[in-house]
Design an enzyme around this catalytic site. Structure first.
Site, short mmCIF file in Angstrom:
data_model
loop_
_atom_site.label_atom_id
_atom_site.label_comp_id
_atom_site.label_asym_id
_atom_site.label_seq_id
_atom_site.Cartn_x
_atom_site.Cartn_y
_atom_site.Cartn_z
N TYR A 135 13.48 -4.16 1.18
CA TYR A 135 13.82 -5.53 1.57
C TYR A 135 15.11 -6.01 0.90
O TYR A 135 15.74 -6.96 1.37
CB TYR A 135 12.68 -6.51 1.22
N LYS A 190 3.84 6.36 -0.81
CA LYS A 190 4.01 7.32 0.29
C LYS A 190 4.76 8.51 -0.30
O LYS A 190 5.82 8.93 0.18
CB LYS A 190 4.78 6.64 1.44
N ASP A 222 -1.02 4.95 4.21
CA ASP A 222 -1.77 5.02 5.48
C ASP A 222 -3.27 5.10 5.22
O ASP A 222 -4.07 4.42 5.87
CB ASP A 222 -1.28 6.19 6.37
N ASP A 246 3.47 -6.15 1.45
CA ASP A 246 3.59 -7.18 2.47
C ASP A 246 2.54 -6.93 3.56
O ASP A 246 1.78 -7.83 3.96
CB ASP A 246 5.01 -7.11 3.05
N ASP A 250 -1.60 -8.79 4.11
CA ASP A 250 -2.04 -9.51 5.31
C ASP A 250 -3.32 -8.88 5.86
O ASP A 250 -4.20 -9.57 6.38
CB ASP A 250 -0.96 -9.49 6.40
#
Ligand code: NAD
Length: 356
Positions: A135, A190, A222, A246, A250
């Site tokens: 980001y 990851k 994942d 992020d 959610d």
């Protein structure tokens, strides 16, 4: 205890008004000062994070933030869009640690889309790194593709990166949070594909040596996404980078029934913080008086606990929220048959009343 009140856009002002009411009845001497931010900042001062708003946030001991964003500003250049305000505040105030608890109140077990037995009693904490990763990494942009099968075409690109000290400090936050909970940390990465996250895994493993009493598990993102909906209660503290955090936070939000219930804290190295609900400005319901103010009220409770060391007052607010849920009061997002539907203001008033 100077608090910068930044309501923002959409439902921001509606939910913030309820949190301010709650703060005002606690019997504490807070100095509250409001300023425009996001689309409201752009409309009034030509910038989503006006200099006076940033100065107020810097001079305050804590920031209580509503939400920013409005589709009517989508055509503005990126640096002037409302969402830049929150990114700017995180960067300017060095708020590198985002704490998002996901707690399922027993009364709301039926509001979750998952089976009650999978989620009831859920209490996890997501610790998301907030000022690094893809980001903020540079270079980024759109350029002519320099090589490979698409050479010569236009391509969009970003840079994923983490410095060693950035990983170390967020790992310490997670391990210390776990010390106050059940003592388990899952570091999500990851590492099988990304160099940045193999490095992340190596550094988290090193930092773990300082915390012999804490159990550390590594998990690919994942798999973590799958486990969050398959067996979320197996987690306690999850620590991860900015982008994975992020998305996963959610996902965790929905386990609890509604994003309207979830507070968050974003802290710097000395526990100065910005506190905000995990949701956005919800333009689809703005101005209707139906938004759930509880995430913002619970964010104010986190502020009292983390920035002002007032755990007892924080607990009073959290108990008042539990009490109104036990009374059967529900905003539209958590409404079920057999409960009483209330609006934003009624919910705020009920929490104030429950505080006595
Ligand atoms: P959102 O979180 O605003 O809304 C998602 C859904 O959840 C909507 O259906 C909304 O009605 C509902 N919802 C959200 N908060 C609620 C509440 N308190 N009570 C009841 N229902 C609630 O996400 P979005 O629609 O993707 O984004 C809307 C705007 O918010 C965009 O401009 C986005 O950029 C911005 N945004 C801002 C922040 C922030 O300020 N930190 C975070 C996320 C999104």
């Amino acid at each position: 205890m100077k608090i910068a009140i930044l309501p923002g856009d959409g439902i921001g002002p509606e939910i913030m008004a309820q949190a301010v009411k709650v703060l005002n009845v606690l019997g504490e001497k807070f100095e509250l000062e409001s300023a425009d931010v996001g689309g409201a900042g752009y409309a009034a001062h030509g910038h989503p994070l006006p200099p006076a708003t940033l100065a107020l946030a810097k001079s305050a001991d804590a920031v209580l933030f509503g939400a920013v964003g409005d589709f009517k500003y989508d055509s503005l250049e990126r640096s002037l869009r409302p969402e830049q305000a929150i990114l700017g505040l995180r960067k300017e105030l060095s708020l590198f640690a985002n704490l998002r608890p996901a707690i399922l109140y027993p009364e709301l077990a039926g509001a979750s889309t998952l089976k009650p037995e999978v989620v009831s009693g859920l209490d996890i904490l997501i610790v998301r790194e907030l000022t690094g990763d893809i980001y903020f990494g540079k270079p980024r942009g759109v350029r002519e593709c320099p090589d490979g099968p698409f050479k010569g075409e236009r391509e969009g690109f970003d840079t994923m990166r983490y410095a060693e000290s950035e990983i170390r400090r967020i790992a310490h936050v997670a391990f210390q949070a776990a010390q106050k909970r059940s003592g388990r940390v899952t570091s999500v990465d990851k590492a099988n594909v990304l160099e940045t996250f193999q490095f992340w895994r190596d550094i988290v493993t090193e930092v773990h040596k300082d915390y012999p009493g804490i159990e550390l598990e590594h998990m690919y993102v994942d798999n973590a996404a799958m486990q969050l909906v398959r067996a979320p209660k197996k987690f306690d503290v999850i620590v991860t980078g900015n982008m994975f955090g992020d998305i996963l936070s959610d996902c965790a939000a929905m386990l609890t029934g509604s994003i309207g219930m979830l507070p968050s804290a974003s802290l710097d190295a000395s526990n100065k913080g910005l506190y905000e609900p995990s949701h956005g400005s919800a333009p689809d319901i703005a101005g209707k008086g139906i938004a759930n103010p509880l995430a913002t009220i619970l964010s104010a409770a986190m502020m009292l606990r983390y920035s002002f060391g007032k755990a007892e007052q924080a607990g009073r607010i959290e108990n008042a929220v539990k009490a109104v849920l036990a009374q059967g009061l529900r905003t539209a997002d958590i409404f079920e048959a057999g409960t009483t539907r209330v609006g934003t203001e009624e919910m705020g008033n009920a929490v104030v009343k429950a505080l006595g």
